[in-house]
Structures are given as structure tokens and as C-alpha cells.
Enzyme design. Structure first.
Site, short mmCIF file in Angstrom:
data_model
loop_
_atom_site.label_atom_id
_atom_site.label_comp_id
_atom_site.label_asym_id
_atom_site.label_seq_id
_atom_site.Cartn_x
_atom_site.Cartn_y
_atom_site.Cartn_z
N ASP A 288 48.69 -74.40 72.25
CA ASP A 288 49.53 -75.44 72.82
C ASP A 288 48.69 -76.66 73.23
O ASP A 288 47.46 -76.58 73.35
CB ASP A 288 50.27 -74.86 74.04
CG ASP A 288 51.61 -75.55 74.29
OD1 ASP A 288 51.84 -76.64 73.75
OD2 ASP A 288 52.42 -74.99 75.05
N ASP B 83 60.63 -78.19 72.15
CA ASP B 83 60.93 -77.42 73.36
C ASP B 83 62.43 -77.37 73.61
O ASP B 83 62.89 -76.64 74.48
CB ASP B 83 60.25 -78.06 74.57
CG ASP B 83 58.80 -77.61 74.69
OD1 ASP B 83 58.42 -76.65 74.00
OD2 ASP B 83 58.06 -78.21 75.48
C1 GLA Z 1 54.92 -76.13 76.44
C2 GLA Z 1 55.42 -75.38 75.23
C3 GLA Z 1 56.37 -74.31 75.67
C4 GLA Z 1 55.66 -73.37 76.63
C5 GLA Z 1 55.08 -74.16 77.80
C6 GLA Z 1 54.21 -73.29 78.66
O1 GLA Z 1 55.93 -76.85 77.05
O2 GLA Z 1 56.01 -76.25 74.32
O3 GLA Z 1 56.86 -73.60 74.57
O4 GLA Z 1 54.65 -72.69 75.95
O5 GLA Z 1 54.31 -75.24 77.35
O6 GLA Z 1 53.67 -74.00 79.72
#
Ligand code: GLA
Length: 724
Positions: free
Chosen positions: A475, A545
Site C-alpha cells: 500500500d 477504496d
Molecule cells: C488504504 C487502502 C485500504 C486499507 C487501508 C489500511 O486506504 O486502500 O484498502 O488497506 O489503507 O490503512
């Protein structure tokens, strides 16, 4: 195939159906004669001579009517009478910014070289490359355009190399990877634009005189703009018409622009964003631009998508998993956020295993003291209190339930509140004397530094060595600000953005060489770095997201323009949806998520028996047709009411899966039929679950009857089996 016609001073680059022709003028200037569908004549040098002269523009080399500003160039310079945007600009030690690069030589060879430090395409059976060398006589410096023809994929790629053969430093202020000039402005411009949570929506506008385009200054390709542009004929639609497009194999700041000049000619460019960029090239050094992919199709946007999808799957994505079926996963993020312990994880994994899920992904919160987003990034040490023992044992327990185990990491980041920051406050991107901005309470590690790169490689390598982890979610949850690196001298500070990306690629390359079987999914707050650069290393990317099925339709449609559906991770999540509060049925959520690489992000511990049973059936269905879902050709289908409906189909030699979604149900409307595409006209297709058989042409010309929606957000699916 590449052909050199010495007499006409012309180079013809051919793929199976397309052609790119380059002319070398007596002055040494190199022009783009043609880019499009393959044509039978191989002599096109007359084109530039037939351009009628405009007024006021300057002559070049004191030759009457030799007006560079009217010519279509392949790589225009700054400093001559072509005063449109150049493809590059350099500053020499004496302060001069004038360049005059003209044809020196060219080489043609089979195959293609790797671009040092950068992801690039390769591995095709019929592949040839043209290296076109341009030289500046005054400085002896050279620019080399390297253009490859992937015959059977109908694709050209291009990158540029700059050689400093002089005795002085050369500053590269701007360097595009590709430039195409067209002798018309009758085009629409298509881009994929949006924001966090609504990435990659398709935008289409008529172009106009002047400068227009997209870019990213965010340190990543970004949520706002995908590194892609296309010019299409005004009449182009999904299934017919010309498309001229470019996509960038790069994950950092980029620019993709179009300039319509005073005489209705169009210049289209793609490259590293010159904003906050400069590269200092010492004598003897070479600079390599990232590679750009050039796709022409005369079969509309669907035609273009087919070319990108196959090409990326077969010639870009390097992972061992690229062409393998991907597991159905459950990710605990929307199920638990930071609030979990061993018991929650194992109960969730048990439920997941019972409904047929194959991989459990433990998301954020498993390390350091991280119980919220304000600490511990950088401290990649399992929180044994929270995990009820070692990570190794937790994984063993998950494995015993029949699931593989995957782990979330955000390697590029550091929390101020972390041991790593206490030890290495100098490792962050920052400008001495200024307090760097935190975003989501985190700072960015300076990936241009070797010590930072080595730390990340060693840390992740040992996590992978010590634990049975088959999947990583990589990420990256903020953009880059405060651009400064403590280690770079002032003349090199503007190199940071590019050096950061080179550092990231180096880390990924090294880790994948050590752990080739680990499946890496990249993510940047959803689709903030959904680009071909990341796809080279990570064969799947978290699309957004925003997990709402209806909101996802536009994002997934945009991503499907370029990227193979198997690279697009899509999860079924809870209702009311956590981002928009919408209620949709499990059926609709499943159908929309099955457009890509399928998984769940939902608290199964809260789910009803009925829902779990439905999910079990959904997973069985997906697994049964997994190969078609993940690797079948993906076509976007024309619908009657474009504002209210979306439809797509997946197709391989044996199966056809058609999906259709209504946004709103409308009273007293009668659904129109949905026509399929690209079937074998005379073949028979049996509709699963019935005894009905249809001919291919019947399904394409008459189509299938749609359901009348009984509620908002209504989705349906059909599977056909090809009989003969
Ligand atoms: C980001 C990712 C999510 C999740 C969060 C965790 O927003 O896109 O899918 O993994 O971080 O903090």
C-alpha cells in the site's frame, strides 16, 4: 517488421495491421509521415512536400518555405523555428537552451533491450526494434529513440535515451518519451480522470486550439489522472472508428498533453512531468526515459482495449502469477478495520474457509503499536499481543483452516510515532529547516537513498523468509510533499521525484527476484497508482477504496479500457456500503466484483446464514468459470440507456458470460435487448440452466432479452456454452 527505404529516406515500422512511417528530410530533420492502419504504398515521402505553406512562420536554414512549424515531427527540439511545445529541452553549461539534433544513423535489430532501472515490455516472438540516433553537432551529444514493433500484438512502444558525449554537464529540463504530430485537429480527447474513491472515470471532449491535457505532480501517477491519453475520431465509439492512444509504463509524475497549433495540427506527447523535474547528466552518462505504449486501433475503444489487455498480460506483467488463476480472497479491512485480535482473525478465516475462500489477507494494524492510523509505520514487527502469539503461529492456524495467508504493508511510509523515526529521522523526504507535512499522520521515506532501499529489502525479505506468506498487499497512502532529499546536492534536488520511483522499482525488482512466487497486489489508497509501471511487478491492483457496486461501475469501466480485468481487484463489501451508505443486493455486489479479480471485504461474523449460503454459491460459480472471468476477452457492451445501464461480457473459446446492471428501476419502461459481440457467427451457444441454443449471429444481431428491474441497482448474469 521494420523496413528501411534508402532512396526515399524512409523507415516503415509495421505490425500485423498497423504502420508507423518516419521520413528523414535532406536537412536531417526527422518527420512522422504516418501512424495508423497498415497501407499498401510504402513510399510516403511526398506528404511533407505537399503541405501548403502558412503565412508568417519562419523559414529554417535560410531555405525558402522550409517551415518546421508546419511539419509533423517524431521528436521536436527547442531552438529552431518550430515554436510548438518541444519534446525535450536541455540547458548546457554556458546557459544555452538551444538544441539542434538531426539524423545521424539508425540500427534495426530483432528483439528489444531492457531499459536499465525501469520496468519495460519484452518477450514476444516477432519483435523488432529501431534505434534512431539524432546528433547535435555543436555539443556531440546524441538522442536515441528506441521504437519497438510487437507484430502480432499490433503495438509499438518507445523510449528515449540521452547520451552526454560532451565534456560538460548537461541539464535535462524536459524529456518526453513520445511525441506524435498529426496534420489535423478533428479529434476528441479521452482521459481517465477522477479522485480518491472515484478513480479513472472516462472523460471525452472535443479538442480545441491551444494546450490541453493532464498531469500528475503528486509523486505517483495519482487518483486524479491515469497516465493515458487517446485521440479519437469524433465518430469513434466502442466498436468502430480510429483511436490513437498512449499509456505510460511509469508510476511517478507524468504529463500527457495535446497541443493544437494555429493551423489545426495536433501534437500529442507523453512523458515524465517537467514540473519539478531536472536531471543532471555528467559527461559519459546516459539518461533513460520510461517506456510509452502506442496503440492504434480502427475498431473503436473495445478494439483498443483488446490490444492493451493481451499485450499487458503477455508482454508486460512479469510476475509468476500474471497468467495464473488468482485466488478468491477475504481482506479484513472493512470487516474489522484496526479492531481485531487472534480470535477475530481465526473466526473470520474459519467462516471464509467454509464458504470456499482461498486466501486470508490481514490488512493494516498487525504490527508495532498500530491500533489507529497515527503510529508505527516503519516498525514492521508483529504485535504479538494483538496477534495472540507469533505471526508464524497465526499463519499456521490460518493455513490449518485451509487458507493461504497474505499480509498488508505500507513500506514507503513512516509514522513520526515509530521506533524507525526515532532511529532515522533523516530518512524522510524533507527540506532542512522546514517542518514536513504529515498526511494521514505519516511521512514518506526517501526511497532515493540506498540505506532506505536496503532497509526495506532486508525487512520485507525476512518477513517473507520467516513466515508462510503467499501474498503481499503493497500500500501507499499519501502523496509526496516537501520534495527534498538530505543526501542530494542542490543541483540534483529536482531529480528526487524520479529517483524515488527508481528506488521503488529497485526494491520491488530485488524482492521479486528473491521471492518470485509471492503474489503482490499494489494499492495506493485504492487506485492512486494503477499504472503499467506497477503492473510490471504487481499483477493485481486494488482498484478503489470505494467498494460500492454502483459507484464502482464507472471506475471499473475506465480501468477496463486499458488494464486486463484480472489485474483489477474487486471485493464484495457490506451494506449499507461504508463509503456511500447505499444498499445493494449481494447478487449485484457479486456480479460487479466478478468483473475483475474477485474477493470479499466483509465481516462474515455478522453475516446471516442466508447471505453466507449465497456467498458460497457465488464463490462456487466464480471458481467454475474463473478462467473465463479472469482471462477471457472483456468487451464493454452497448446499452440502450447509457446513463442508467452498464453491461459487459467475458469470452473465451468455450464460454460467454454476460453481465448487466441497472442503476435505477424506472416505472413502466420496457427493457430493450442486449446485443453481444465478437461471437462466431455460425456457432451455437447454449444458455446455461436452460435447453435454449442460439446462433452467434443471432446473439449479436438480435441480442438477449433483459429482465425488467424490480428494484434499484438490479443486476443479471447469463452464461452461454459454445457447442460447435
Ligand atoms: C488504504 C487502502 C485500504 C486499507 C487501508 C489500511 O486506504 O486502500 O484498502 O488497506 O489503507 O490503512
Amino acid at each position: 517488421m521494420i523496413q528501411y527505404q534508402e532512396e526515399q529516406q524512409q523507415l516503415n515500422l509495421y505490425t500485423e495491421n498497423n504502420q508507423l512511417s518516419i521520413g528523414i528530410l535532406p536537412s536531417g530533420h526527422v518527420v512522422l509521415l504516418y501512424f495508423g492502419k497498415k497501407i499498401t504504398s510504402d513510399s510516403l515521402s511526398y506528404i511533407t512536400g505537399e503541405i501548403k505553406r502558412a503565412s508568417y512562420l519562419a523559414d529554417t536554414d535560410s531555405i525558402k518555405d522550409f517551415k518546421l512549424e508546419q511539419l509533423p515531427f517524431i521528436y521536436p527540439a527547442y531552438g529552431n523555428p518550430d515554436l510548438r511545445t518541444p519534446a525535450f529541452q536541455f540547458t548546457y553549461e554556458n546557459g544555452s537552451r538551444i538544441s539542434d539534433y538531426r539524423y545521424k544513423t539508425h540500427r534495426i535489430y530483432d528483439g528489444k533491450k531492457k531499459i536499465p532501472g525501469l520496468p519495460s515490455t519484452n518477450t514476444a516472438t516477432k519483435l523488432s526494434t529501431l534505434e534512431l540516433v539524432l546528433k547535435d553537432e555543436i555539443t556531440s551529444n546524441e538522442i536515441m529513440l528506441s521504437i519497438s514493433c510487437f507484430d502480432e500484438y499490433d503495438i509499438f512502444t518507445q523510449h528515449v535515451e540521452v547520451f552526454n558525449y560532451s565534456k560538460e554537464k548537461l541539464k535535462i529540463n524536459q524529456i518526453m518519451s513520445v511525441n506524435l504530430d498529426f496534420l489535423t485537429d478533428k479529434f476528441d480527447l479521452i482521459t481517465l480522470s477522477g479522485a480518491w474513491g472515484r478513480e479513472s472515470h472516462i472523460h471525452r471532449n472535443k479538442i480545441r486550439q491551444g494546450y490541453q491535457g493532464i498531469d500528475s505532480k503528486r509523486g505517483a501517477s495519482g487518483h486524479g489522472q491515469n497516465p493515458f491519453i487517446a485521440l479519437v475520431d469524433p465518430s469513434t465509439n466502442e466498436n468502430s472508428g480510429n483511436v490513437y492512444s498512449m499509456n505510460f509504463i511509469y508510476s511517478g509524475n507524468f504529463i500527457a498533453n495535446v497541443e493544437v497549433d494555429m493551423h489545426q495540427n495536433t501534437r500529442m506527447q507523453l512523458g515524465i512531468n517537467p514540473f519539478d523535474f531536472e536531471w543532471c547528466l555528467s559527461p559519459g552518462e546516459v539518461f533513460y526515459t520510461p517506456e510509452a505504449v502506442l496503440v492504434f486501433s480502427n475498431e473503436g475503444l473495445n478494439g483498443m482495449s483488446q490490444l492493451y489487455h493481451r499485450f499487458y498480460l503477455e508482454c508486460l506483467m512479469q510476475s509468476n502469477h500474471a497468467r495464473k488463476e488468482r485466488p478468491v480472497l477475504i481482506n479484513n479491512w472493512e470487516a474489522t478495520y484496526f479492531d481485531f485480535n487472534k480470535e477475530t482473525i481465526l473466526s473470520l478465516a474459519k467462516e471464509a474457509s467454509e464458504i470456499g475462500i482461498e486466501l486470508f489477507v490481514l490488512d493494516d494494524g498487525w504490527f508495532g503499536e498500530r491500533n489507529g492510523d497515527n503510529s508505527s509505520l516503519g516498525d514492521w514487527v508483529p504485535n504479538e499481543k494483538k496477534l495472540g502469539g507469533s505471526l508464524k503461529n497465526l499463519i499456521k492456524d490460518v493455513n490449518k483452516l485451509g487458507l493461504d495467508f497474505g499480509l498488508w504493508l505500507e513500506p514507503e511510509m513512516i509514522s513520526r510515532n515509530s521506533n524507525l523515526f526515532k532511529e532515522h529521522p533523516d530518512w524522510i523526504i524533507q527540506v532542512p529547516g522546514r517542518v514536513p507535512q504529515q498526511v494521514r499522520n505519516q511521512l514518506v521515506l526517501d526511497l532515493s537513498r540506498k540505506d532506505v532501499q536496503n532497509f526495506l529489502i532486508e525487512t520485507i525479505d525476512s518477513l517473507l523468509k520467516e513466515n508462510n506468506i503467499t501474498y503481499l498487499k503493497w500500500d501507499m497512502n499519501r502523496n509526496l510533499t516537501d520534495m527534498g532529499s538530505i543526501l542530494l546536492e542542490s543541483d540534483y534536488q529536482k531529480e528526487l521525484g524520479h529517483r524515488y520511483i527508481l528506488g521503488l522499482y529497485f526494491i520491488l525488482e530485488t524482492l521479486l527476484a528473491k521471492h518470485p512466487d509471492v503474489l503482490i497486489e499494489s494499492c495506493a489508497g485504492g487506485g492512486g497508482r494503477f499504472d503499467p509501471g506497477m503492473l510490471y511487478y504487481t499483477p493485481q491492483i486494488w482498484t478503489s477504496d470505494n467498494t460500492d457496486a454502483i459507484e464502482r461501475l464507472a471506475t471499473q469501466e475506465g480501468i477496463s479500457l486499458l488494464y486486463p480485468p484480472v489485474s483489477m481487484s474487486c471485493h464484495v463489501s457490506a451494506v449499507p456500503n461504508h463509503q456511500v451508505g447505499r444498499m445493494t443486493t449481494l447478487n449485484t455486489r457479486g456480479i460487479v466484483a466478478q468483473q475483475g479479480n474477485f474477493g470479499y471485504e466483509i465481516n462474515l461474523l455478522d453475516a446471516t446464514m442466508e447471505d453466507k449460503l449465497q456467498m458460497k454459491l457465488q464463490i462456487e460459480f466464480y471458481k467454475k468459470y474463473r478462467n473465463t472471468f479472469q482471462f477471457g476477452q472483456h468487451y464493454r457492451l452497448n446499452v440502450y440507456d447509457e446513463q442508467n445501464e452498464k453491461a459487459w461480457m467475458k469470452l473465451d473459446a468455450k464460454k460467454v458470460i454476460v453481465s448487466h446492471v441497472y442503476r435505477l428501476a424506472k416505472v413502466n419502461t420496457v427493457p430493450k435487448r442486449l446485443k453481444l459481440q465478437n461471437l462466431e457467427e455460425t456457432a451455437s451457444y447454449r444458455l446455461e440452466g436452460t435447453k435454449r441454443t442460439f446462433k452467434g449471429d443471432e446473439l449479436m444481431e438480435i441480442g438477449i432479452a433483459l429482465d425488467k428491474p424490480t428494484h434499484d441497482f438490479y443486476a443479471s448474469q447469463w452464461v452461454f456454452t459454445r457447442e460447435k
